[in-house]
Design an enzyme around this catalytic site. Sequence first.
Site, PDB file in Angstrom:
ATOM      1  CG  ASP A 184      -6.374  -2.710  -4.169  1.00 59.70           C
ATOM      2  OD1 ASP A 184      -7.129  -1.743  -3.916  1.00 59.70           O
ATOM      3  OD2 ASP A 184      -5.256  -2.846  -3.646  1.00 59.70           O
ATOM      4  CG  HIS A 223      -5.758  -2.055  -0.315  1.00 62.64           C
ATOM      5  ND1 HIS A 223      -4.780  -1.817  -1.258  1.00 62.64           N
ATOM      6  CD2 HIS A 223      -5.277  -1.533   0.840  1.00 62.64           C
ATOM      7  CE1 HIS A 223      -3.771  -1.178  -0.713  1.00 62.64           C
ATOM      8  NE2 HIS A 223      -4.041  -0.996   0.570  1.00 62.64           N
ATOM      9  CB  SER A 251      -0.954  -0.070   1.201  1.00 64.21           C
ATOM     10  OG  SER A 251      -2.023   0.812   1.048  1.00 64.21           O
TER      11      SER A 251
END
Lengths: 343, 343
Positions: free
Chosen positions: A285, A314, A129
């Site tokens: 995601d 995600h 991320s």
Amino acid sequence: MAIEGRFELGDFELQSGDVLKDAFLSYEFHGDLNADRSNAILYPTWYAGTHETNRPAIAEGRALDPSKYCIIVPDMFCNGLSSSPSNTPPPHDRARFPLVTPYDNVIAQHRLCTEVFDLERIAMVAGFSMSAQQAFHWAVMYPEMVAGIAPICGTAKTSPHNWLFLEGVKLALQTDAAWVGGEYEEPPKEGLRAFSTVYSGWAMSQTFYREGLYRTAAGQQFDTLQSFLDFMTGFFSQMDANDLLGMVTTWQAADISDNPKFDGDLEAALRSIRCPAIVMPCDTDLYFPPEDNRIEVAQMPESELRIIPSVYGHIAGLPGFAPPEDDAFIDQGLRDLLLRAGS
Amino acid sequence: MAIEGRFELGDFELQSGDVLKDAFLSYEFHGDLNADRSNAILYPTWYAGTHETNRPAIAEGRALDPSKYCIIVPDMFCNGLSSSPSNTPPPHDRARFPLVTPYDNVIAQHRLCTEVFDLERIAMVAGFSMSAQQAFHWAVMYPEMVAGIAPICGTAKTSPHNWLFLEGVKLALQTDAAWVGGEYEEPPKEGLRAFSTVYSGWAMSQTFYREGLYRTAAGQQFDTLQSFLDFMTGFFSQMDANDLLGMVTTWQAADISDNPKFDGDLEAALRSIRCPAIVMPCDTDLYFPPEDNRIEVAQMPESELRIIPSVYGHIAGLPGFAPPEDDAFIDQGLRDLLLRAGS
């Protein structure tokens, strides 16, 4: 054994020109550097995470194996442990904390790596991320030092839609009058609930919810969707609201080309990444969709796109939350990258 | 020529058992009924829409052709024109307006169709988004009356993820202290901005934003993403905040099986739909993703799943906003359905 530390940066000039007085990085490292200091892995923190949040991925037998590697986990600015709105005195306290970009984070991390660990080479920068975004920045900013990068569920530049998702959660929090422009004494509870509820729609996929996977998420039991949302609100509410907002602005500003060397030319910045890279988005995601990475990887000569086949969205890349098969998929990617990068 | 009307329902008992006093439906119809009243199409309104919002899809030469069909557009409860929080006196004014389900809407619409238009048969119930949900309800509740349905970007039951998206926008609005639990005198401006910003991330796809399609959206020019978001805020702020919230609760409650006949058995309710159906989700819809319809269509014997290949996301089905190719794709589906349904 993991060792925590604190690295004083002194007066730290940011990309914006602002100077963050008495800035510091918190960090942790796992395992020992070998004699020629060739076994360092950098594994920065992500949104609403700290070095403690990274720990589930670091273990003997895993790709991030502290018996083989020295795994350094620098805390991102604004995460409450490194310099943050919540721990910085005036004039940069609370909502007055300046914009810190991923670029700024990586400059500070570079100083940590060279001044504390005396590194000349890093075997791999891996991250999930926002941490993946830092990995991309490392490859662009210190190409001579980085042997390989493994960005997981993250992009080299925050896309317009990703920016918009963040703008939404930001406004959901700030709309609470109890936020008081950042001057709250008590946490803005309703704003944090709105923030967390909106965030929860984005962090996991439609299928994650359709199949009721929230019922056993994070190793816990949730009887209802609402009880899972309460858990998510509790999770985010552990963090200071201004810290959460500070990390949002860092994320919104992520762009490997936003610096004098590339002057906004994203393709040129991507082409400059010559080290091996295995880029691992998750199929489902919603804010770092695979398509964004596909476009980036097309410009990176030594890169591979390897899509995580998961319905977790995600958080397929989030240690301690993702299912074992996603952890295993990612570990294989990290091992392959380390091999490719010559470690 | 379109004719607007108002249909008095009297004291209208809702699915919840609450009675909405002096309830009424606003509606509009385009074109004339033929001699045997066999050319009626029902085309209800969707979230934050009114019968005016439906007009761009209704024109000579289009599938919804008023020179061939009598196209009836009933306004959904809570949309500000039919009975709504904003136009209902105490005790059901403002946030005290009771829950109205799609089931309730369809019962009221059935009375409109039979008592005002004297219909025994409807050639097609077509609809976009919440209007698609009403089309599904029609097929389940009045199977003897509906010749075919064409749900566009909508499901027979609101999925858990879709519910969560709505919970997020709801809280983003309600978190504004200026909402005052629904008792505002001035619109809760910041809450409406948060609501609209979060909503905008869901209504259009990642690719819509990546490719900058917002720059020419809705037939206008937007130089920046922020100016487009300001437009979206202006769009939603035309509506009363309690009306917006009322429609959210209707949407969250959508479920064709939530009635005594099916008692929550969704598969049985889907299997009961025996009329021809062409179900048209959009490939990139983030809250009514094709997968939800795929699961539904698998239970419906006379149905076809026809996925709109568009990067516009949910609003691929929104007349006046979708690009011409999406309008044309949908029109073809509507024509095919009308043929299949025997009109």
